[in-house]
Design a protein around this motif. Sequence first.
Motif, PDB file in Angstrom:
ATOM      1  N   ILE A  21     -47.552   6.326 -74.928  1.00 52.09           N
ATOM      2  CA  ILE A  21     -48.347   5.107 -74.879  1.00 52.09           C
ATOM      3  C   ILE A  21     -49.429   5.208 -75.944  1.00 52.09           C
ATOM      4  O   ILE A  21     -50.209   6.159 -75.959  1.00 52.09           O
ATOM      5  N   GLY A  22     -49.466   4.236 -76.836  1.00 49.76           N
ATOM      6  CA  GLY A  22     -50.391   4.274 -77.960  1.00 49.76           C
ATOM      7  C   GLY A  22     -51.846   4.199 -77.523  1.00 49.76           C
ATOM      8  O   GLY A  22     -52.176   3.695 -76.445  1.00 49.76           O
ATOM      9  N   GLY A  23     -52.723   4.704 -78.383  1.00 49.14           N
ATOM     10  CA  GLY A  23     -54.150   4.708 -78.093  1.00 49.14           C
ATOM     11  C   GLY A  23     -54.779   3.375 -78.452  1.00 49.14           C
ATOM     12  O   GLY A  23     -54.812   2.983 -79.621  1.00 49.14           O
ATOM     13  N   MET A  24     -55.283   2.665 -77.452  1.00 50.33           N
ATOM     14  CA  MET A  24     -55.887   1.348 -77.655  1.00 50.33           C
ATOM     15  C   MET A  24     -57.362   1.402 -77.282  1.00 50.33           C
ATOM     16  O   MET A  24     -57.719   1.709 -76.150  1.00 50.33           O
ATOM     17  N   GLY A  25     -58.222   1.140 -78.241  1.00 47.62           N
ATOM     18  CA  GLY A  25     -59.657   1.111 -77.978  1.00 47.62           C
ATOM     19  C   GLY A  25     -60.125  -0.339 -77.912  1.00 47.62           C
ATOM     20  O   GLY A  25     -59.429  -1.244 -78.356  1.00 47.62           O
ATOM     21  N   VAL A  26     -61.273  -0.634 -77.317  1.00 50.17           N
ATOM     22  CA  VAL A  26     -62.191   0.338 -76.741  1.00 50.17           C
ATOM     23  C   VAL A  26     -61.908   0.429 -75.238  1.00 50.17           C
ATOM     24  O   VAL A  26     -62.126  -0.545 -74.517  1.00 50.17           O
ATOM     25  N   ASP A  27     -61.352   1.554 -74.808  1.00 52.04           N
ATOM     26  CA  ASP A  27     -61.013   1.798 -73.405  1.00 52.04           C
ATOM     27  C   ASP A  27     -60.027   0.774 -72.851  1.00 52.04           C
ATOM     28  O   ASP A  27     -60.074   0.421 -71.680  1.00 52.04           O
ATOM     29  N   ILE A  28     -59.120   0.304 -73.706  1.00 53.12           N
ATOM     30  CA  ILE A  28     -58.000  -0.504 -73.228  1.00 53.12           C
ATOM     31  C   ILE A  28     -56.921   0.428 -72.704  1.00 53.12           C
ATOM     32  O   ILE A  28     -56.363   0.214 -71.620  1.00 53.12           O
ATOM     33  N   SER A  29     -56.609   1.491 -73.463  1.00 53.96           N
ATOM     34  CA  SER A  29     -55.759   2.555 -72.898  1.00 53.96           C
ATOM     35  C   SER A  29     -56.703   3.510 -72.169  1.00 53.96           C
ATOM     36  O   SER A  29     -57.250   4.443 -72.729  1.00 53.96           O
ATOM     37  N   THR A  30     -56.894   3.217 -70.908  1.00 51.73           N
ATOM     38  CA  THR A  30     -57.864   3.926 -70.079  1.00 51.73           C
ATOM     39  C   THR A  30     -57.365   5.314 -69.676  1.00 51.73           C
ATOM     40  O   THR A  30     -56.182   5.639 -69.833  1.00 51.73           O
ATOM     41  N   ALA A  31     -58.270   6.072 -69.106  1.00 55.75           N
ATOM     42  CA  ALA A  31     -57.878   7.354 -68.532  1.00 55.75           C
ATOM     43  C   ALA A  31     -56.843   7.146 -67.432  1.00 55.75           C
ATOM     44  O   ALA A  31     -55.882   7.923 -67.305  1.00 55.75           O
ATOM     45  N   GLU A  32     -57.019   6.088 -66.641  1.00 56.52           N
ATOM     46  CA  GLU A  32     -56.079   5.833 -65.547  1.00 56.52           C
ATOM     47  C   GLU A  32     -54.672   5.579 -66.077  1.00 56.52           C
ATOM     48  O   GLU A  32     -53.679   6.044 -65.495  1.00 56.52           O
ATOM     49  N   LEU A  33     -54.559   4.850 -67.181  1.00 56.23           N
ATOM     50  CA  LEU A  33     -53.246   4.588 -67.771  1.00 56.23           C
ATOM     51  C   LEU A  33     -52.643   5.875 -68.325  1.00 56.23           C
ATOM     52  O   LEU A  33     -51.470   6.186 -68.081  1.00 56.23           O
ATOM     53  N   ALA A  34     -53.445   6.642 -69.037  1.00 59.98           N
ATOM     54  CA  ALA A  34     -52.942   7.901 -69.600  1.00 59.98           C
ATOM     55  C   ALA A  34     -52.524   8.871 -68.506  1.00 59.98           C
ATOM     56  O   ALA A  34     -51.500   9.556 -68.619  1.00 59.98           O
ATOM     57  N   LEU A  35     -53.311   8.927 -67.443  1.00 60.13           N
ATOM     58  CA  LEU A  35     -53.005   9.840 -66.334  1.00 60.13           C
ATOM     59  C   LEU A  35     -51.700   9.449 -65.645  1.00 60.13           C
ATOM     60  O   LEU A  35     -50.906  10.313 -65.250  1.00 60.13           O
ATOM     61  N   GLU A  36     -51.478   8.155 -65.497  1.00 57.98           N
ATOM     62  CA  GLU A  36     -50.248   7.705 -64.847  1.00 57.98           C
ATOM     63  C   GLU A  36     -49.031   8.034 -65.701  1.00 57.98           C
ATOM     64  O   GLU A  36     -47.993   8.487 -65.194  1.00 57.98           O
ATOM     65  N   SER A  47     -58.511   6.783 -76.062  1.00 60.64           N
ATOM     66  CA  SER A  47     -59.051   6.547 -77.400  1.00 60.64           C
ATOM     67  C   SER A  47     -60.497   7.018 -77.432  1.00 60.64           C
ATOM     68  O   SER A  47     -61.216   6.900 -76.446  1.00 60.64           O
ATOM     69  N   ASP A  48     -60.911   7.551 -78.591  1.00 59.35           N
ATOM     70  CA  ASP A  48     -62.318   7.942 -78.693  1.00 59.35           C
ATOM     71  C   ASP A  48     -63.136   6.877 -79.429  1.00 59.35           C
ATOM     72  O   ASP A  48     -64.267   7.122 -79.827  1.00 59.35           O
ATOM     73  N   ALA A  49     -62.568   5.671 -79.577  1.00 57.14           N
ATOM     74  CA  ALA A  49     -63.319   4.574 -80.188  1.00 57.14           C
ATOM     75  C   ALA A  49     -64.528   4.237 -79.317  1.00 57.14           C
ATOM     76  O   ALA A  49     -64.402   3.993 -78.117  1.00 57.14           O
ATOM     77  N   MET A  50     -65.718   4.260 -79.919  1.00 57.91           N
ATOM     78  CA  MET A  50     -66.968   3.943 -79.229  1.00 57.91           C
ATOM     79  C   MET A  50     -67.129   4.765 -77.956  1.00 57.91           C
ATOM     80  O   MET A  50     -67.408   4.254 -76.876  1.00 57.91           O
ATOM     81  N   VAL A  51     -66.960   6.068 -78.102  1.00 56.84           N
ATOM     82  CA  VAL A  51     -66.892   6.948 -76.935  1.00 56.84           C
ATOM     83  C   VAL A  51     -68.193   6.952 -76.134  1.00 56.84           C
ATOM     84  O   VAL A  51     -68.173   7.137 -74.918  1.00 56.84           O
ATOM     85  N   GLN A  52     -69.331   6.712 -76.789  1.00 58.40           N
ATOM     86  CA  GLN A  52     -70.585   6.684 -76.033  1.00 58.40           C
ATOM     87  C   GLN A  52     -70.637   5.461 -75.120  1.00 58.40           C
ATOM     88  O   GLN A  52     -71.122   5.541 -73.986  1.00 58.40           O
ATOM     89  N   THR A  53     -70.106   4.342 -75.590  1.00 56.81           N
ATOM     90  CA  THR A  53     -70.003   3.146 -74.762  1.00 56.81           C
ATOM     91  C   THR A  53     -69.068   3.391 -73.581  1.00 56.81           C
ATOM     92  O   THR A  53     -69.359   2.997 -72.444  1.00 56.81           O
ATOM     93  N   MET A 364     -65.221  -5.644 -79.728  1.00 56.57           N
ATOM     94  CA  MET A 364     -64.268  -4.766 -79.053  1.00 56.57           C
ATOM     95  C   MET A 364     -64.876  -4.220 -77.772  1.00 56.57           C
ATOM     96  O   MET A 364     -64.190  -4.094 -76.747  1.00 56.57           O
ATOM     97  N   ARG A 365     -66.157  -3.919 -77.812  1.00 54.47           N
ATOM     98  CA  ARG A 365     -66.846  -3.431 -76.616  1.00 54.47           C
ATOM     99  C   ARG A 365     -66.790  -4.475 -75.500  1.00 54.47           C
ATOM    100  O   ARG A 365     -66.640  -4.156 -74.316  1.00 54.47           O
ATOM    101  N   ASN A 366     -66.873  -5.766 -75.858  1.00 60.48           N
ATOM    102  CA  ASN A 366     -66.885  -6.856 -74.882  1.00 60.48           C
ATOM    103  C   ASN A 366     -65.503  -7.444 -74.626  1.00 60.48           C
ATOM    104  O   ASN A 366     -65.398  -8.479 -73.958  1.00 60.48           O
ATOM    105  N   PHE A 367     -64.459  -6.817 -75.161  1.00 59.74           N
ATOM    106  CA  PHE A 367     -63.075  -7.301 -75.017  1.00 59.74           C
ATOM    107  C   PHE A 367     -62.923  -8.724 -75.555  1.00 59.74           C
ATOM    108  O   PHE A 367     -62.205  -9.546 -74.985  1.00 59.74           O
TER     109      PHE A 367
END
Length: 422
Positions: A21-36, A47-53, A364-367
Motif C-alpha cells: 500500500i503506497g505512502g499517502m500523506g498527510v496521514d492518509i495512509s494511517t498507522a491503522e491502515l498500515a497495521l491492517e 508517511s513522514d510528510a508533516m510528521v510534527q502535525t 494537505m494538513r486540512n485534507f
Amino acid sequence: MKRVDDFRLQFGRQELVPIVIGGMGVDISTAELALEVARLGGIGHISDAMVQTVSDRRFDTKFVSGKLKQYKTNAANSDKSNVHFNLAVLEEATRYHVGRTMEAKRGDGMIFINCMEKLTMNAPRETLRMRLSAALDAGIDGITLSAGLHLGSFALIEDHPRFRDARLGIIVSSPRALAMFLRKNARLQRLPDYIVVEGPLAGGHLGFGIDDWAKYDLAILVGEVLTYLKAEHLDIPVIAAGGIFTGSDAAAFLEQGAAAVQVATRFTVTQECGLPDKIKQEYFKADESDIEVNTISPTGYPMRMLKGSPGIGAGIRPNCEAYGYLLDANGRCAYIDAYNREVELHPTAKKVKVMDKTCLCTHMRNFDIWTCGHTAYRLKDTTLLAPDGSYQVLSAEHVFHDYQFSVDQKIVLPPPAPEPAG
C-alpha cells in the motif's frame, strides 16, 4: 489467469503477499491502515510528510503550536529564511509516529515509511538525515525514498547501525533514473532492496512532465527496468505502481516479472484511511472528467487530484511559521512568490485568489487537496449505494483480499452494511 495469491514477494527468508500500500500523506495512509495490511501479510506504508502535525493529531503533542509561537512575529514577512525546524523536535515527532506504529504491529507483514526528498524544510540535508535516522532508530521495517532522485540519501545514513539491516527502496519512473541512482551510490556497496516503478496513472506527485505523462505506459516502463536489471546482472525486486485497479491487473504485472504491486487509490475509501468520511464520498462520486493533472504544487512536480479540491485557488497567507515543510535551503517556496504577486496586483482586496500554486502544507494538513490515482472514477463500482445516496465505505481487509484472490477482472462487492439499531 493466475491470482495475486499465487505469488510471493521474497525478502531474504521472509515471504509476503505481494501487495504494497503506497505512502499517502498527510496521514492518509494511517498507522491503522498500515497495521491492517501488515496483519494480512503485505506491506503497509505510513508517511513522514508533516510528521510534527501527524504527531500532534495522534498523540496530543504540541510541536506545531510551539514552532508557530517561536516564529509568529515573522508571519507577515515574506522572507522565511529564518524559519527553521528544531531537529530534536523533528526526531521526537518521528519517533512517536514510527515507534508507536511498530509497537502495535501484528502479523507476518511489514511496515515501511514513505520519505519525500522534496520536503526540504529550509535545511534539506539536515532534516532529511534526521527523518531517516529517527525512523530507523524507531524500528521501521523499511524506508521508501520518494519525490526526488535521492542521489545522496543513502549516504546520509551510511553510518547508521541499521543501514544494511532495514529494507531501503527507491521510486523511479525510468531505467535512466535508476541507473543514475546506482552509479551515484556505487561506492557504498549497498543496493536498494526494492525498486518501485511508478507509472503515469499514479496519484499525487508524478515523475513525468505535465505535457508528456500520457505518453508513457506502466507495463512498458516495468519491462524496461526489468530488462536493464537483467543486463546489469542485478537481482532487485521490482514493484509496479500506478493505475493497478483490480487483482487481475496486479497478477498481470506479477506474471510479467514484477515481484509485487503497489496500490493506493482503492484504499482511500476504506475505514482505516485517514481521509474524513465526507471526502471519501467525494472520491466515490467522482467521474473521469473530475480528475486532473495540474502544476499547483510548489515542488515543481505535476500532481493528480480531484478538480473540486478546495485548496485549488485558495489564496491563504503562507503558513510557514507553523509548517514550512517545502521551504528550500534559502527559505523560499513557489507559493510564497505566487501569493505575494497576487497581493501586489490586488492591494485593496481582503482576500486574493492564487490559481497557479497552492499552500500545499496547509491544504494537505486540512485534507483540502484531494489527490487520487487516474482510476479513482471507478471507485463507485467497488461498493454499494445506500438508500440515502451515500456509498458504503469498505474495510481494508475486504479491498486487500479482493486484490489477493480475484480473477477475470472481477471486483467483489462488500456485504451490505448492517442497518442502524432502532
